[in-house]
Design an enzyme around this catalytic site. Sequence first.
Site, PDB file in Angstrom:
ATOM      1  CG  ASN A   2      52.235  66.512  38.549  1.00 38.14           C
ATOM      2  OD1 ASN A   2      51.941  66.851  39.674  1.00 38.14           O
ATOM      3  ND2 ASN A   2      51.411  66.667  37.523  1.00 38.14           N
ATOM      4  CD  GLN A  32      51.554  62.225  40.526  1.00 38.82           C
ATOM      5  OE1 GLN A  32      50.461  61.701  40.324  1.00 38.82           O
ATOM      6  NE2 GLN A  32      52.038  63.169  39.736  1.00 38.82           N
ATOM      7  N   GLY A  33      55.219  59.325  42.825  1.00 37.57           N
ATOM      8  CA  GLY A  33      56.657  59.503  42.763  1.00 37.57           C
ATOM      9  C   GLY A  33      57.161  59.090  41.396  1.00 37.57           C
ATOM     10  CE1 TYR A  34      56.121  61.631  37.423  1.00 40.88           C
ATOM     11  CE2 TYR A  34      56.190  62.610  39.603  1.00 40.88           C
ATOM     12  CZ  TYR A  34      55.564  62.424  38.397  1.00 40.88           C
ATOM     13  OH  TYR A  34      54.350  63.028  38.171  1.00 40.88           O
ATOM     14  CB  ILE A  35      61.285  55.085  38.576  1.00 42.16           C
ATOM     15  CG1 ILE A  35      60.408  54.446  39.674  1.00 42.16           C
ATOM     16  CG2 ILE A  35      62.562  54.290  38.352  1.00 42.16           C
ATOM     17  CD1 ILE A  35      59.903  53.067  39.339  1.00 42.16           C
TER      18      ILE A  35
END
Length: 154
Positions: free
Chosen positions: A143, A27-30
């Site tokens: 996270n 997972q990644g975050y904008i």
Amino acid sequence: MGVEIERKFLIDETKLPALRNGYIIKQGYIQTVDHTTVRIRIRDKEAFLTIKGKSQGATRLEFEYPIPLSDAQEMLTNLCHASLVEKTRYLVEYEGHTWEVDIFEGSNQGLTLAEIELESEAEDFSLPEWVSEEVTEDVRYFNANLVEEPYTSW
């Protein structure tokens, strides 16, 4: 309106039961300009867009939507900042609740956390013997923050 009530704990891996049927999460975050979190997650062959509001104790707004896997891969590559969170998640049943045990990899190698989702902040639940310390309000363990300040850099 979606609401997430989640508590997070460190665990003593020496007391953890055998873990089975884990699934891989990337997972990644904008980046956002306020306390809103926008997450792109791939879980095995499924993908999700999740928007979370600011935490107030163990509670925050949460909205999650399935998205095409190819879109998620493109977003992780081109829209997410910093590194990705990579982990294997296991579901562990304990006294009427499902605990999510995350064993982190990559830049967060060595970190293992357990989370439990509740119906209310006042809900009673029993702690398994493998739970050691609550870190629900310690922002280092969010996270979204582990992509900026990975566990291996602490």
